[in-house]
Design a protein around this motif. Structure first.
Motif, PDB file in Angstrom:
ATOM      1  N   LEU A 194     -26.461  32.105  41.575  1.00 51.02           N
ATOM      2  CA  LEU A 194     -26.255  30.678  41.324  1.00 51.02           C
ATOM      3  C   LEU A 194     -27.550  29.899  41.514  1.00 51.02           C
ATOM      4  CD1 LEU A 194     -22.906  30.031  43.267  1.00 51.02           C
ATOM      5  CD2 LEU A 194     -23.197  30.151  40.788  1.00 51.02           C
ATOM      6  N   PRO A 195     -27.787  28.874  40.704  1.00 50.12           N
ATOM      7  CA  PRO A 195     -28.930  27.991  40.967  1.00 50.12           C
ATOM      8  C   PRO A 195     -28.817  27.437  42.387  1.00 50.12           C
ATOM      9  CG  PRO A 195     -27.980  27.528  38.814  1.00 50.12           C
ATOM     10  CD  PRO A 195     -27.041  28.492  39.486  1.00 50.12           C
ATOM     11  N   GLU A 196     -29.951  27.236  43.018  1.00 49.55           N
ATOM     12  CA  GLU A 196     -29.977  26.863  44.440  1.00 49.55           C
ATOM     13  C   GLU A 196     -29.106  25.646  44.751  1.00 49.55           C
ATOM     14  OE1 GLU A 196     -33.263  25.688  47.892  1.00 49.55           O
ATOM     15  OE2 GLU A 196     -33.918  26.386  45.916  1.00 49.55           O
ATOM     16  N   LYS A 197     -29.154  24.641  43.895  1.00 50.23           N
ATOM     17  CA  LYS A 197     -28.411  23.413  44.182  1.00 50.23           C
ATOM     18  C   LYS A 197     -26.894  23.610  44.165  1.00 50.23           C
ATOM     19  CE  LYS A 197     -31.806  19.939  42.738  1.00 50.23           C
ATOM     20  NZ  LYS A 197     -32.054  18.781  41.848  1.00 50.23           N
ATOM     21  N   ILE A 198     -26.449  24.675  43.496  1.00 48.79           N
ATOM     22  CA  ILE A 198     -25.013  24.887  43.339  1.00 48.79           C
ATOM     23  C   ILE A 198     -24.458  25.879  44.354  1.00 48.79           C
ATOM     24  CG2 ILE A 198     -23.230  25.625  41.681  1.00 48.79           C
ATOM     25  CD1 ILE A 198     -25.036  24.681  39.464  1.00 48.79           C
ATOM     26  N   VAL A 199     -25.328  26.522  45.105  1.00 50.43           N
ATOM     27  CA  VAL A 199     -24.894  27.514  46.091  1.00 50.43           C
ATOM     28  C   VAL A 199     -23.810  26.991  47.046  1.00 50.43           C
ATOM     29  CG1 VAL A 199     -25.660  28.878  48.092  1.00 50.43           C
ATOM     30  CG2 VAL A 199     -27.005  28.880  45.969  1.00 50.43           C
ATOM     31  N   PRO A 200     -23.846  25.704  47.457  1.00 55.22           N
ATOM     32  CA  PRO A 200     -22.779  25.213  48.338  1.00 55.22           C
ATOM     33  C   PRO A 200     -21.373  25.289  47.745  1.00 55.22           C
ATOM     34  CG  PRO A 200     -24.679  23.745  48.463  1.00 55.22           C
ATOM     35  CD  PRO A 200     -24.946  24.705  47.344  1.00 55.22           C
ATOM     36  N   LEU A 201     -21.255  25.470  46.416  1.00 57.69           N
ATOM     37  CA  LEU A 201     -19.943  25.608  45.781  1.00 57.69           C
ATOM     38  C   LEU A 201     -19.487  27.064  45.673  1.00 57.69           C
ATOM     39  CD1 LEU A 201     -20.206  23.117  42.751  1.00 57.69           C
ATOM     40  CD2 LEU A 201     -18.876  22.805  44.842  1.00 57.69           C
ATOM     41  N   LYS A 202     -20.296  27.970  46.197  1.00 61.89           N
ATOM     42  CA  LYS A 202     -20.020  29.397  45.996  1.00 61.89           C
ATOM     43  C   LYS A 202     -18.645  29.798  46.520  1.00 61.89           C
ATOM     44  CE  LYS A 202     -21.960  34.026  46.722  1.00 61.89           C
ATOM     45  NZ  LYS A 202     -23.103  34.805  47.251  1.00 61.89           N
ATOM     46  N   ASN A 203     -18.254  29.306  47.674  1.00 59.28           N
ATOM     47  CA  ASN A 203     -16.970  29.687  48.255  1.00 59.28           C
ATOM     48  C   ASN A 203     -15.794  29.250  47.381  1.00 59.28           C
ATOM     49  OD1 ASN A 203     -15.187  30.675  50.429  1.00 59.28           O
ATOM     50  ND2 ASN A 203     -14.726  28.507  50.724  1.00 59.28           N
ATOM     51  N   GLU A 204     -15.858  28.019  46.885  1.00 58.95           N
ATOM     52  CA  GLU A 204     -14.789  27.518  46.024  1.00 58.95           C
ATOM     53  C   GLU A 204     -14.736  28.289  44.706  1.00 58.95           C
ATOM     54  OE1 GLU A 204     -16.929  25.778  47.740  1.00 58.95           O
ATOM     55  OE2 GLU A 204     -16.100  23.890  48.490  1.00 58.95           O
ATOM     56  N   LEU A 205     -15.914  28.618  44.163  1.00 55.00           N
ATOM     57  CA  LEU A 205     -15.956  29.396  42.930  1.00 55.00           C
ATOM     58  C   LEU A 205     -15.405  30.801  43.164  1.00 55.00           C
ATOM     59  CD1 LEU A 205     -19.493  28.303  41.660  1.00 55.00           C
ATOM     60  CD2 LEU A 205     -17.283  27.680  40.646  1.00 55.00           C
ATOM     61  N   PHE A 206     -15.671  31.350  44.344  1.00 57.98           N
ATOM     62  CA  PHE A 206     -15.131  32.665  44.698  1.00 57.98           C
ATOM     63  C   PHE A 206     -13.605  32.615  44.783  1.00 57.98           C
ATOM     64  CE2 PHE A 206     -13.679  35.686  47.983  1.00 57.98           C
ATOM     65  CZ  PHE A 206     -14.068  36.870  47.381  1.00 57.98           C
ATOM     66  N   GLN A 207     -13.072  31.545  45.360  1.00 55.28           N
ATOM     67  CA  GLN A 207     -11.619  31.404  45.450  1.00 55.28           C
ATOM     68  C   GLN A 207     -10.980  31.366  44.064  1.00 55.28           C
ATOM     69  OE1 GLN A 207     -10.017  28.564  48.520  1.00 55.28           O
ATOM     70  NE2 GLN A 207     -12.188  28.184  48.908  1.00 55.28           N
ATOM     71  N   LEU A 208     -11.631  30.680  43.126  1.00 54.74           N
ATOM     72  CA  LEU A 208     -11.124  30.647  41.755  1.00 54.74           C
ATOM     73  C   LEU A 208     -11.108  32.048  41.150  1.00 54.74           C
ATOM     74  CD1 LEU A 208     -12.796  27.488  40.162  1.00 54.74           C
ATOM     75  CD2 LEU A 208     -10.378  27.792  40.738  1.00 54.74           C
ATOM     76  N   ARG A 209     -12.179  32.808  41.390  1.00 51.98           N
ATOM     77  CA  ARG A 209     -12.252  34.179  40.863  1.00 51.98           C
ATOM     78  C   ARG A 209     -11.115  35.033  41.436  1.00 51.98           C
ATOM     79  NH1 ARG A 209     -17.688  35.015  38.952  1.00 51.98           N
ATOM     80  NH2 ARG A 209     -18.176  32.998  38.001  1.00 51.98           N
ATOM     81  N   GLN A 210     -10.823  34.837  42.699  1.00 54.07           N
ATOM     82  CA  GLN A 210      -9.764  35.623  43.343  1.00 54.07           C
ATOM     83  C   GLN A 210      -8.397  35.284  42.751  1.00 54.07           C
ATOM     84  OE1 GLN A 210     -11.864  37.960  44.611  1.00 54.07           O
ATOM     85  NE2 GLN A 210     -10.287  38.180  46.192  1.00 54.07           N
ATOM     86  N   ILE A 211      -8.178  34.016  42.472  1.00 56.49           N
ATOM     87  CA  ILE A 211      -6.899  33.602  41.870  1.00 56.49           C
ATOM     88  C   ILE A 211      -6.768  34.198  40.463  1.00 56.49           C
ATOM     89  CG2 ILE A 211      -5.595  31.623  40.984  1.00 56.49           C
ATOM     90  CD1 ILE A 211      -6.807  29.989  43.325  1.00 56.49           C
TER      91      ILE A 211
END
Length: 282
Positions: A194-211
């Motif tokens: 992920l681009p550095e500025k977007i890294v703080p959203l990684k957890n939420e994006l991971f949750q979407l992938r899991q769903i």
């Protein structure tokens, strides 16, 4: 068909995941052919989209509902000229809709609304309104009594801030168009790159992938149908780089099997850095 075709990609290289650049004329011909064949008749453009207006004017069907957007200006006379020039570039006598590209333009200069009303009365524009980025903009504009016929707002899996306003907007007769259902491609990026500025959203994006994995649904289908199945939304504006992408999105809608449990799990995701849902902060 609730799909509307966005055209920013046709005049500018756009999107965080776009690595192909601007489509060729041949690409555009195929895209518009596919649109028409699938009853997509709403096309969203803007003066700020490079030469998109000029390019699409050569491919638009006669019955097209075209919506464009104007850039910042402080002059009523200049705004009228800007809009009339836009209509001319699109080779039309009138347009379905014209919006402020940013609600702030009207908040700062509410008198510009008078130009939109005038052109509507003259049948140059059927519907007038504004494109929004924040709920504060919407509240301010409604306080100013600038009630739109049509608005465009961002709406996606993680960005649902306008949702609480939908019912009231529909009661006012407002046509709601949503954009950024894929968040400019953010939902498809490699989570480990992920681009550095977007890294703080990684957890939420991971949750979407899991769903998506749990229900065996790909992310494109999930993101598109999350907006498309919302009964308050009139049009879902998407951008494509080629006809194959458009065909895939159409099939995604046609093959979707409704499942409320998926959306309930998505709605339960808590976004910690909501400011990063606005691409301007990337």
């Amino acid at each position: 068909m609730k799909l509307a075709l966005g055209t920013v990609q046709f005049g500018l290289k756009y999107g965080i995941s776009n690595n192909k650049g601007v489509p060729t004329d041949s690409d555009l011909k195929a895209i518009f052919h596919t649109s028409i064949a699938n009853n997509i008749c709403t096309f969203d453009t803007a003066i700020a989209y490079g030469n998109a207006e000029e390019r699409i004017s050569n491919f638009l069907p006669f019955h097209a509902d075209i919506i464009s957007k104007f850039p910042k200006t402080d002059s009523k006379s200049e705004l009228e000229t800007i809009i009339l020039n836009s209509i001319s570039r699109l080779k039309r006598d009138n347009l379905y809709g014209f919006m402020a590209h940013n609600g702030d333009f009207l908040i700062e200069n509410p008198q510009l609304w008078e130009v939109l009303v005038k052109l509507k009365q003259e049948n140059k524009i059927q519907k007038i309104g504004y494109s929004l980025y924040t709920t504060e903009q919407l509240e301010h504009l409604l306080t100013l009594k600038l009630i739109p016929d049509i608005i465009q707002i961002p709406f996606s899996l993680l960005d649902q801030k306008f949702g609480p306003y939908f019912k009231d907007l529909k009661s006012k007769g407002v046509e709601i168009h949503c954009r950024s259902v894929f968040l400019q491609g953010l939902y498809f990026l490699d989570l480990n790159a992920l681009p550095e500025k977007i890294v703080p959203l990684k957890n939420e994006l991971f949750q979407l992938r899991q769903i998506a994995k749990k229900y065996e649904i790909n992310m494109n289908d999930l993101a598109l149908n999350f907006a498309y199945t919302n009964s308050y939304i009139d049009k879902v504006v998407i951008g494509v780089e080629n006809a194959i992408q458009l065909e895939e999105n159409i099939l995604s809608i046609q093959n979707w099997k409704s499942n409320d449990f998926i959306f309930e799990e998505i709605n339960a995701i808590q976004v910690m850095h909501k400011e990063l849902l606005n691409p301007v902060n990337w």
